[in-house]
Design a protein around this motif. Sequence first.
Motif, PDB file in Angstrom:
ATOM      1  N   GLY A   4       0.791  -1.226   0.000  1.00  0.00           N
ATOM      2  CA  GLY A   4       0.000   0.000   0.000  1.00  0.00           C
ATOM      3  C   GLY A   4       0.819   1.270   0.000  1.00  0.00           C
ATOM      4  N   LYS A   5       2.145   1.152   0.002  1.00  0.00           N
ATOM      5  CA  LYS A   5       2.984   2.345  -0.016  1.00  0.00           C
ATOM      6  C   LYS A   5       4.432   1.962  -0.322  1.00  0.00           C
ATOM      7  CE  LYS A   5       4.342   4.270   3.764  1.00  0.00           C
ATOM      8  NZ  LYS A   5       4.480   4.951   5.057  1.00  0.00           N
ATOM      9  N   VAL A   6       5.193   2.950  -0.731  1.00  0.00           N
ATOM     10  CA  VAL A   6       6.630   2.760  -0.940  1.00  0.00           C
ATOM     11  C   VAL A   6       7.333   3.020   0.393  1.00  0.00           C
ATOM     12  CG1 VAL A   6       6.532   3.465  -3.348  1.00  0.00           C
ATOM     13  CG2 VAL A   6       6.960   5.190  -1.584  1.00  0.00           C
ATOM     14  N   PRO A   7       8.594   2.645   0.505  1.00  0.00           N
ATOM     15  CA  PRO A   7       9.334   2.974   1.730  1.00  0.00           C
ATOM     16  C   PRO A   7       9.399   4.485   1.956  1.00  0.00           C
ATOM     17  CG  PRO A   7      10.495   1.313   0.454  1.00  0.00           C
ATOM     18  CD  PRO A   7       9.396   1.825  -0.425  1.00  0.00           C
ATOM     19  N   ASP A   8       9.580   4.871   3.207  1.00  0.00           N
ATOM     20  CA  ASP A   8       9.753   6.281   3.541  1.00  0.00           C
ATOM     21  C   ASP A   8      11.218   6.690   3.443  1.00  0.00           C
ATOM     22  OD1 ASP A   8       6.963   7.087   4.697  1.00  0.00           O
ATOM     23  OD2 ASP A   8       7.430   5.151   5.604  1.00  0.00           O
ATOM     24  N   PHE A   9      12.090   5.703   3.574  1.00  0.00           N
ATOM     25  CA  PHE A   9      13.541   5.967   3.575  1.00  0.00           C
ATOM     26  C   PHE A   9      14.252   4.823   2.868  1.00  0.00           C
ATOM     27  CE2 PHE A   9      17.717   5.150   5.384  1.00  0.00           C
ATOM     28  CZ  PHE A   9      18.302   6.403   5.484  1.00  0.00           C
ATOM     29  N   VAL A  10      15.169   5.160   1.971  1.00  0.00           N
ATOM     30  CA  VAL A  10      16.041   4.141   1.376  1.00  0.00           C
ATOM     31  C   VAL A  10      17.476   4.650   1.430  1.00  0.00           C
ATOM     32  CG1 VAL A  10      14.303   3.166  -0.168  1.00  0.00           C
ATOM     33  CG2 VAL A  10      15.761   5.009  -0.980  1.00  0.00           C
ATOM     34  N   MET A  11      18.399   3.701   1.493  1.00  0.00           N
ATOM     35  CA  MET A  11      19.818   4.046   1.539  1.00  0.00           C
ATOM     36  C   MET A  11      20.593   3.051   0.707  1.00  0.00           C
ATOM     37  SD  MET A  11      22.128   4.750   4.931  1.00  0.00           S
ATOM     38  CE  MET A  11      23.680   5.655   4.821  1.00  0.00           C
ATOM     39  N   GLU A  12      21.512   3.558  -0.087  1.00  0.00           N
ATOM     40  CA  GLU A  12      22.381   2.709  -0.891  1.00  0.00           C
ATOM     41  C   GLU A  12      23.820   2.857  -0.408  1.00  0.00           C
ATOM     42  OE1 GLU A  12      21.332   0.548  -2.806  1.00  0.00           O
ATOM     43  OE2 GLU A  12      19.439   1.175  -3.705  1.00  0.00           O
ATOM     44  N   PHE A  13      24.506   1.724  -0.290  1.00  0.00           N
ATOM     45  CA  PHE A  13      25.922   1.714   0.056  1.00  0.00           C
ATOM     46  C   PHE A  13      26.688   1.577  -1.259  1.00  0.00           C
ATOM     47  CE2 PHE A  13      24.163   1.452   4.060  1.00  0.00           C
ATOM     48  CZ  PHE A  13      25.115   1.445   5.059  1.00  0.00           C
ATOM     49  N   SER A  14      27.167   2.674  -1.742  1.00  0.00           N
ATOM     50  CA  SER A  14      27.739   2.731  -3.087  1.00  0.00           C
ATOM     51  C   SER A  14      29.101   2.047  -3.181  1.00  0.00           C
ATOM     52  CB  SER A  14      27.874   4.186  -3.536  1.00  0.00           C
ATOM     53  OG  SER A  14      26.609   4.817  -3.560  1.00  0.00           O
ATOM     54  N   SER A  15      29.341   1.454  -4.344  1.00  0.00           N
ATOM     55  CA  SER A  15      30.615   0.798  -4.625  1.00  0.00           C
ATOM     56  C   SER A  15      31.054   1.178  -6.032  1.00  0.00           C
ATOM     57  CB  SER A  15      30.469  -0.719  -4.517  1.00  0.00           C
ATOM     58  OG  SER A  15      29.587  -1.208  -5.520  1.00  0.00           O
ATOM     59  N   LYS A  16      32.175   0.648  -6.446  1.00  0.00           N
ATOM     60  CA  LYS A  16      32.703   0.962  -7.772  1.00  0.00           C
ATOM     61  C   LYS A  16      31.716   0.597  -8.873  1.00  0.00           C
ATOM     62  CE  LYS A  16      36.720   0.140 -10.762  1.00  0.00           C
ATOM     63  NZ  LYS A  16      38.038  -0.552 -10.875  1.00  0.00           N
ATOM     64  N   SER A  17      30.998  -0.506  -8.690  1.00  0.00           N
ATOM     65  CA  SER A  17      30.086  -0.986  -9.730  1.00  0.00           C
ATOM     66  C   SER A  17      28.695  -0.375  -9.658  1.00  0.00           C
ATOM     67  CB  SER A  17      29.969  -2.513  -9.651  1.00  0.00           C
ATOM     68  OG  SER A  17      29.434  -2.913  -8.400  1.00  0.00           O
ATOM     69  N   THR A  18      28.385   0.324  -8.551  1.00  0.00           N
ATOM     70  CA  THR A  18      27.014   0.824  -8.389  1.00  0.00           C
ATOM     71  C   THR A  18      26.879   2.343  -8.292  1.00  0.00           C
ATOM     72  OG1 THR A  18      27.021   0.737  -5.956  1.00  0.00           O
ATOM     73  CG2 THR A  18      26.441  -1.295  -7.147  1.00  0.00           C
ATOM     74  N   TYR A  19      27.971   3.039  -7.985  1.00  0.00           N
ATOM     75  CA  TYR A  19      27.823   4.451  -7.612  1.00  0.00           C
ATOM     76  C   TYR A  19      27.234   5.316  -8.719  1.00  0.00           C
ATOM     77  CZ  TYR A  19      31.938   6.140 -10.227  1.00  0.00           C
ATOM     78  OH  TYR A  19      32.817   6.500 -11.225  1.00  0.00           O
ATOM     79  N   GLU A  20      27.558   5.026  -9.981  1.00  0.00           N
ATOM     80  CA  GLU A  20      27.024   5.849 -11.065  1.00  0.00           C
ATOM     81  C   GLU A  20      25.508   5.714 -11.151  1.00  0.00           C
ATOM     82  OE1 GLU A  20      29.195   4.640 -14.525  1.00  0.00           O
ATOM     83  OE2 GLU A  20      30.781   6.132 -14.177  1.00  0.00           O
ATOM     84  N   LEU A  41      22.928   8.133   0.597  1.00  0.00           N
ATOM     85  CA  LEU A  41      24.010   7.378  -0.028  1.00  0.00           C
ATOM     86  C   LEU A  41      25.226   7.382   0.889  1.00  0.00           C
ATOM     87  CD1 LEU A  41      23.812   8.896  -3.622  1.00  0.00           C
ATOM     88  CD2 LEU A  41      23.294   6.540  -3.040  1.00  0.00           C
ATOM     89  N   TYR A  42      25.902   6.241   0.951  1.00  0.00           N
ATOM     90  CA  TYR A  42      27.110   6.147   1.773  1.00  0.00           C
ATOM     91  C   TYR A  42      28.170   5.359   1.019  1.00  0.00           C
ATOM     92  CZ  TYR A  42      30.275   4.870   5.562  1.00  0.00           C
ATOM     93  OH  TYR A  42      31.385   4.678   6.338  1.00  0.00           O
ATOM     94  N   ASP A  43      29.369   5.906   0.996  1.00  0.00           N
ATOM     95  CA  ASP A  43      30.519   5.276   0.333  1.00  0.00           C
ATOM     96  C   ASP A  43      31.463   4.789   1.429  1.00  0.00           C
ATOM     97  OD1 ASP A  43      32.797   4.604  -1.048  1.00  0.00           O
ATOM     98  OD2 ASP A  43      32.988   6.499  -2.111  1.00  0.00           O
ATOM     99  N   ALA A  44      31.369   3.499   1.774  1.00  0.00           N
ATOM    100  CA  ALA A  44      32.148   2.950   2.887  1.00  0.00           C
ATOM    101  C   ALA A  44      33.649   3.055   2.664  1.00  0.00           C
ATOM    102  CB  ALA A  44      31.755   1.487   3.125  1.00  0.00           C
ATOM    103  N   GLU A  45      34.064   2.981   1.400  1.00  0.00           N
ATOM    104  CA  GLU A  45      35.496   3.080   1.094  1.00  0.00           C
ATOM    105  C   GLU A  45      35.938   4.531   0.904  1.00  0.00           C
ATOM    106  OE1 GLU A  45      33.655   0.594  -0.467  1.00  0.00           O
ATOM    107  OE2 GLU A  45      34.550  -0.942   0.804  1.00  0.00           O
ATOM    108  N   GLY A  46      34.986   5.441   0.725  1.00  0.00           N
ATOM    109  CA  GLY A  46      35.323   6.838   0.508  1.00  0.00           C
ATOM    110  C   GLY A  46      36.027   7.099  -0.805  1.00  0.00           C
ATOM    111  N   LEU A  47      35.699   6.316  -1.828  1.00  0.00           N
ATOM    112  CA  LEU A  47      36.418   6.408  -3.102  1.00  0.00           C
ATOM    113  C   LEU A  47      35.564   6.857  -4.279  1.00  0.00           C
ATOM    114  CD1 LEU A  47      38.406   3.030  -2.890  1.00  0.00           C
ATOM    115  CD2 LEU A  47      39.281   5.333  -2.418  1.00  0.00           C
ATOM    116  N   TYR A  48      34.245   6.733  -4.183  1.00  0.00           N
ATOM    117  CA  TYR A  48      33.446   6.830  -5.396  1.00  0.00           C
ATOM    118  C   TYR A  48      32.452   7.996  -5.438  1.00  0.00           C
ATOM    119  CZ  TYR A  48      35.328   2.126  -5.319  1.00  0.00           C
ATOM    120  OH  TYR A  48      36.179   1.069  -5.221  1.00  0.00           O
ATOM    121  N   LEU A  49      31.822   8.311  -4.345  1.00  0.00           N
ATOM    122  CA  LEU A  49      30.849   9.404  -4.346  1.00  0.00           C
ATOM    123  C   LEU A  49      31.547  10.758  -4.213  1.00  0.00           C
ATOM    124  CD1 LEU A  49      28.095   7.966  -1.967  1.00  0.00           C
ATOM    125  CD2 LEU A  49      28.105   7.982  -4.473  1.00  0.00           C
ATOM    126  N   PRO A  50      30.894  11.837  -4.650  1.00  0.00           N
ATOM    127  CA  PRO A  50      31.471  13.175  -4.468  1.00  0.00           C
ATOM    128  C   PRO A  50      31.752  13.474  -3.001  1.00  0.00           C
ATOM    129  CG  PRO A  50      29.636  13.263  -6.001  1.00  0.00           C
ATOM    130  CD  PRO A  50      29.638  11.876  -5.424  1.00  0.00           C
TER     131      PRO A  50
END
Length: 241
Positions: free
Chosen positions: A99-115, A135-144
């Motif tokens: 009956g509804k979409v999530p209120d919050f989503v989070m992606e853990f970005s990686s080399k293959s997914t960040y774009e 969005l969170y980049d655990a390695e700190g390499l890919y997101l701005p």
Amino acid sequence: MKTYPKGLQIPYAPTETSIFYPETDGNRMAASDEHRRQLIWTLQVLETHFVQQPEVYISGDIMMYYVEGSPGKVVSPDVLVTFGIGQKRRLTYKVWEEGKVPDFVMEFSSKSTYENDLTGKKVLYASLGIQNYFLYDAEGLYLPSPLMGFELVDGIYAPVSRGEGEGFHSSALGLDFHIPEADLRIYDPVAGEWLQTPAEAAEARAETAEARAAQESIARQQAEAEVAQLREKLARLQARR
């Protein structure tokens, strides 16, 4: 399954009214050990934080189908939180059934997914009407920036500005996301405390108990020393009489 003469049973393909929605896309959950560690930590602290609110559903890496009758219309957020649908276990998340979409989503970005996280998924989540996208980049390499937050405003995601303490506030969750050092941390501004996993909370209690016991031991030793000094003084006074 259809039964033919002589009891022979021959399987048949589902009809167009019986649509199959896979429970997995076959992809691994995380891109690296660090990625997986932080993702599991995030799910655990959110589950612990909302455990007393049975209407809140928290999941990760679940297949979310957003168009009925179209199994290809699917996405699998690393973290999702939905209010008002309950904590029951699910194999998939079908938006039309919930009956509804999530209120919050989070992606853990990686080399293959960040774009795709910054483009395709961002557009999709906004079009679905999801209030917060983080969005969170655990390695700190890919997101701005290693940590990014977006708020839905008039159907478009607007960046969430850093608040007090350099955190990003999620209006959907009422929580602040930080990276004070290398790891992701989540702060509850209402309670004024950092969220912890059950294991972290138990360790903190043990450390507190150990520190209290150490303080009590020191205080007892000091008291015993003072008593010994008083007895020594008293003995000297009595010896002078």
